[in-house]
Design an enzyme around this catalytic site. Structure first.
Site, PDB file in Angstrom:
ATOM      1  N   HIS A 305      55.525  16.218  14.107  1.00 48.15           N
ATOM      2  CA  HIS A 305      54.350  15.375  13.882  1.00 48.15           C
ATOM      3  C   HIS A 305      53.191  16.253  13.428  1.00 48.15           C
ATOM      4  O   HIS A 305      53.056  17.377  13.925  1.00 48.15           O
ATOM      5  CB  HIS A 305      53.967  14.628  15.170  1.00 48.15           C
ATOM      6  CG  HIS A 305      53.092  13.461  14.932  1.00 48.15           C
ATOM      7  ND1 HIS A 305      51.728  13.583  14.768  1.00 48.15           N
ATOM      8  CD2 HIS A 305      53.382  12.144  14.776  1.00 48.15           C
ATOM      9  CE1 HIS A 305      51.223  12.385  14.544  1.00 48.15           C
ATOM     10  NE2 HIS A 305      52.203  11.492  14.536  1.00 48.15           N
ATOM     11  N   ASP A 362      59.070   7.450  16.357  1.00 51.29           N
ATOM     12  CA  ASP A 362      60.163   6.802  15.635  1.00 51.29           C
ATOM     13  C   ASP A 362      61.546   7.205  16.125  1.00 51.29           C
ATOM     14  O   ASP A 362      62.540   6.621  15.706  1.00 51.29           O
ATOM     15  CB  ASP A 362      60.071   7.132  14.139  1.00 51.29           C
ATOM     16  CG  ASP A 362      58.937   6.372  13.493  1.00 51.29           C
ATOM     17  OD1 ASP A 362      58.740   5.213  13.871  1.00 51.29           O
ATOM     18  OD2 ASP A 362      58.262   6.941  12.632  1.00 51.29           O
TER      19      ASP A 362
HETATM   20  N1  ACO Z   1      63.150  18.727  10.912  1.00 48.40           N
HETATM   21  C1  ACO Z   1      63.287  20.019  10.554  1.00 48.40           C
HETATM   22  N2  ACO Z   1      62.243  20.825  10.275  1.00 48.40           N
HETATM   23  C2  ACO Z   1      61.033  20.305  10.368  1.00 48.40           C
HETATM   24  C3  ACO Z   1      60.820  18.973  10.732  1.00 48.40           C
HETATM   25  C4  ACO Z   1      61.946  18.175  11.018  1.00 48.40           C
HETATM   26  N3  ACO Z   1      61.803  16.886  11.367  1.00 48.40           N
HETATM   27  N4  ACO Z   1      59.489  18.701  10.733  1.00 48.40           N
HETATM   28  C5  ACO Z   1      58.884  19.838  10.381  1.00 48.40           C
HETATM   29  N5  ACO Z   1      59.833  20.816  10.158  1.00 48.40           N
HETATM   30  C6  ACO Z   1      59.570  22.219   9.809  1.00 48.40           C
HETATM   31  C7  ACO Z   1      59.204  22.370   8.342  1.00 48.40           C
HETATM   32  O1  ACO Z   1      60.357  22.600   7.546  1.00 48.40           O
HETATM   33  C8  ACO Z   1      58.284  23.559   8.396  1.00 48.40           C
HETATM   34  O2  ACO Z   1      59.073  24.697   8.535  1.00 48.40           O
HETATM   35  P1  ACO Z   1      58.626  26.104   7.847  1.00 48.40           P
HETATM   36  O3  ACO Z   1      57.374  26.495   8.567  1.00 48.40           O
HETATM   37  O4  ACO Z   1      59.772  26.998   8.076  1.00 48.40           O
HETATM   38  O5  ACO Z   1      58.385  25.799   6.396  1.00 48.40           O
HETATM   39  C9  ACO Z   1      57.521  23.365   9.701  1.00 48.40           C
HETATM   40  O6  ACO Z   1      58.420  22.630  10.541  1.00 48.40           O
HETATM   41  C10 ACO Z   1      56.214  22.608   9.557  1.00 48.40           C
HETATM   42  O7  ACO Z   1      56.498  21.365   8.917  1.00 48.40           O
HETATM   43  P2  ACO Z   1      55.515  20.617   7.932  1.00 48.40           P
HETATM   44  O8  ACO Z   1      56.303  19.758   7.005  1.00 48.40           O
HETATM   45  O9  ACO Z   1      54.569  21.612   7.324  1.00 48.40           O
HETATM   46  O10 ACO Z   1      54.711  19.733   8.950  1.00 48.40           O
HETATM   47  P3  ACO Z   1      53.782  18.521   8.562  1.00 48.40           P
HETATM   48  O11 ACO Z   1      52.763  18.433   9.605  1.00 48.40           O
HETATM   49  O12 ACO Z   1      53.333  18.646   7.146  1.00 48.40           O
HETATM   50  O13 ACO Z   1      54.778  17.275   8.610  1.00 48.40           O
HETATM   51  C11 ACO Z   1      56.065  15.483   9.419  1.00 48.40           C
HETATM   52  C12 ACO Z   1      54.857  16.394   9.671  1.00 48.40           C
HETATM   53  C13 ACO Z   1      55.968  14.857   8.019  1.00 48.40           C
HETATM   54  C14 ACO Z   1      56.045  14.340  10.440  1.00 48.40           C
HETATM   55  C15 ACO Z   1      57.352  16.311   9.563  1.00 48.40           C
HETATM   56  O14 ACO Z   1      57.455  16.842  10.862  1.00 48.40           O
HETATM   57  C16 ACO Z   1      58.594  15.514   9.204  1.00 48.40           C
HETATM   58  O15 ACO Z   1      58.973  15.445   8.028  1.00 48.40           O
HETATM   59  N6  ACO Z   1      59.289  14.886  10.236  1.00 48.40           N
HETATM   60  C17 ACO Z   1      60.430  14.064   9.967  1.00 48.40           C
HETATM   61  C18 ACO Z   1      59.960  12.688   9.483  1.00 48.40           C
HETATM   62  C19 ACO Z   1      59.367  11.850  10.610  1.00 48.40           C
HETATM   63  O16 ACO Z   1      59.908  11.745  11.694  1.00 48.40           O
HETATM   64  N7  ACO Z   1      58.230  11.220  10.299  1.00 48.40           N
HETATM   65  C20 ACO Z   1      57.539  10.328  11.250  1.00 48.40           C
HETATM   66  C21 ACO Z   1      56.231  10.922  11.626  1.00 48.40           C
HETATM   67  S1  ACO Z   1      55.442   9.928  12.846  1.00 48.40           S
HETATM   68  C22 ACO Z   1      54.848   8.634  12.001  1.00 48.40           C
HETATM   69  O17 ACO Z   1      54.493   8.674  10.855  1.00 48.40           O
HETATM   70  C23 ACO Z   1      54.765   7.436  12.718  1.00 48.40           C
END
Ligand code: ACO
Length: 426
Positions: A305, A362
């Site tokens: 998140h 979620d």
């Molecule tokens: N699975 C694997 N790796 C992940 C995940 C995940 N679900 N989420 C983040 N990471 C990793 C990224 O690859 C990144 O790794 P790195 O530093 O090696 O490059 C690091 O964690 C940081 O991730 P970001 O994408 O920069 O985090 P951001 O804050 O931009 O994204 C998000 C947040 C979009 C929710 C992300 O965690 C994600 O894609 N999760 C899966 C989708 C999801 O569940 N979305 C629902 C969010 S809640 C809502 O909207 C109600």
């Protein structure tokens, strides 16, 4: 008020630091460009506060979520969705008389204009319901041109009630259209969640007995989704609203923003992920190995998140409700078991621990929706029903407190000036 100093090319400048009621601090850079010619560059708005707001407080480090000062755990245990909607939009909890009045006025607006049937008839049956809901919400402006004046408080009020009242009907009709069943009219004496369930699952030939436990679980899910401060869809609603677009148009834009799999679409993606793991017969650990391989481009959906770097308090509440609903319906728990296995392994795995990735709202909600019989395509639609009061509260707050049109800047990285080359010479 304290200041932050910024030194640009040897020149020192001061900018005021703004402090919120919970001690959060931000540097007010409103005069940065005018005084330095510089802008801030912050892709994804990770450090950017777009507004000051009194609606929702989140402390992502401590896993705290409060609507108007009330803890989400307490609202989940003691309140109802319409009461929470009132709280978010009006700012205070209603008295019994105020809540009764609010509920009654919403209830009398639940029907859709009959001409909406023709409108629905134009959509292909295979249309994603989020596309149908976004289009239908926008179309409300065509049916109610009498309530689009942003400066008339009573018109905004009636738009608010129409949206809250009609979105469940719009959503259920989208589903009925997709499966070729007749639309079921709303029944105004039923509760908000119960009425929605009936419109989804009853037919003119067969009544649907609403289980109060299931209606309560759905009401709870709506409460948990009701607001989350400046998330992608709410920021979209504010941005569209900042051009003085009407409330229907702004909410429709919010629905579209919510559709994406990185936002509201994640609950659908979670179920698809769990089903894939099950059909491939792999373990949770094997799936996580794929996720950790960056080349795979796979994410553990429902994990991580932007704000919560500890745990998402909504996920804890939902996990318990998930158990209760499956037990009530006497349903198999294989997807829940798989989700819990994934959670357990991920929370021990250095990849997830180091990146502070925890289950979000979620991760478990889709399992409940599926157990209730909600089709996967409709999951995000239910999220939009829950988020609606939050969107309205932010739009209303922005219009009440004053705003400027949202218009971010950029750092241009394209070609410098060059001469046009006639097509024959290229
Ligand atoms: N699975 C694997 N790796 C992940 C995940 C995940 N679900 N989420 C983040 N990471 C990793 C990224 O690859 C990144 O790794 P790195 O530093 O090696 O490059 C690091 O964690 C940081 O991730 P970001 O994408 O920069 O985090 P951001 O804050 O931009 O994204 C998000 C947040 C979009 C929710 C992300 O965690 C994600 O894609 N999760 C899966 C989708 C999801 O569940 N979305 C629902 C969010 S809640 C809502 O909207 C109600």
């Amino acid at each position: 008020m304290s200041n932050a100093n910024l030194n640009v090319d040897g020149e020192n400048m001061e900018f005021p630091i703004v402090t919120g009621t919970e001690g959060e601090r931000g540097i007010d850079l409103g005069k940065l460009r005018a005084s330095t010619g510089l802008i801030t560059l912050d892709q994804g708005f990770v450090n950017t506060g777009s507004c000051q707001s009194a609606i929702t407080f989140i402390d992502g480090e401590k896993g705290i979520l409060r609507y108007r000062g009330y803890r989400i755990e307490e609202l989940a245990a003691k309140s109802s969705f319409l009461e929470v909607a009132y709280l978010l939009i009006r700012g205070e909890l209603p008295t019994q008389a105020e809540l009764d009045d609010f509920r009654n006025t919403i209830t009398i607006h639940t029907m859709l204009h009959e001409d909406f049937r023709k409108f629905y008839g134009g959509f292909p049956k295979s249309a994603h319901p989020m596309a149908v809901v976004a289009a239908t919400t926008s179309a409300l402006a065509t049916f109610y041109p009498d309530s689009l004046n942003l400066d008339a408080k009573n018109e905004v009020e009636i738009c608010t009630k129409r949206l809250l009242a009609k979105l469940p009907t719009i959503a259920a009709y989208a589903y009925k259209h997709s499966i070729g069943q007749p639309f079921m009219y709303p029944v105004n004496e039923m509760g908000y969640a119960a009425n929605f369930l009936r419109m989804m699952f009853a037919t003119p030939c067969e009544e649907y007995e609403v289980d109060p436990v299931i209606a309560k679980a759905l009401d709870l899910l709506l409460i948990l989704h009701a607001d989350h401060e400046q998330n992608c869809s709410t920021s979209t609603v504010r941005m569209v609203g900042s051009s003085r677009a009407n409330l229907f148009a702004s909410i429709s834009a919010g629905v579209s923003a919510l559709w994406g799999p990185l936002h509201g679409g994640a609950n659908q993606a979670v179920i698809e992920m769990l089903q894939r793991i099950e059909s491939e017969g792999i373990t949770g650990k094997q799936y996580l190995d794929r996720v950790k391989d960056k080349q795979s481009g796979i994410r553990l959906m429902g994990f991580g998140h932007r704000v919560y770097k500890n745990f998402d308090p909504r996920a804890r509440i939902i996990k318990q409700t998930c158990r209760d609903v499956l037990a009530r319906l006497n349903q198999q728990t294989r997807l829940l078991d798989l989700a819990m296995e994934l959670e357990e392994v991920a929370l021990e795995d250095p990849y997830f621990v180091e990146r502070r990735l925890y289950p979000n709202v979620d991760f478990y909600s889709g399992i409940i929706y599926q157990a209730i019989g909600i089709p996967v395509d409709m999951f995000t639609v239910l999220f939009s029903m829950g988020r609606l009061p939050g969107w309205i509260a932010h739009w209303t707050e922005m219009h009440r407190d004053g705003f400027r049109i949202s218009r971010p800047r950029q750092i241009y990285t394209g070609a410098t000036e060059r001469s046009f080359v006639p097509i024959a010479e290229r």
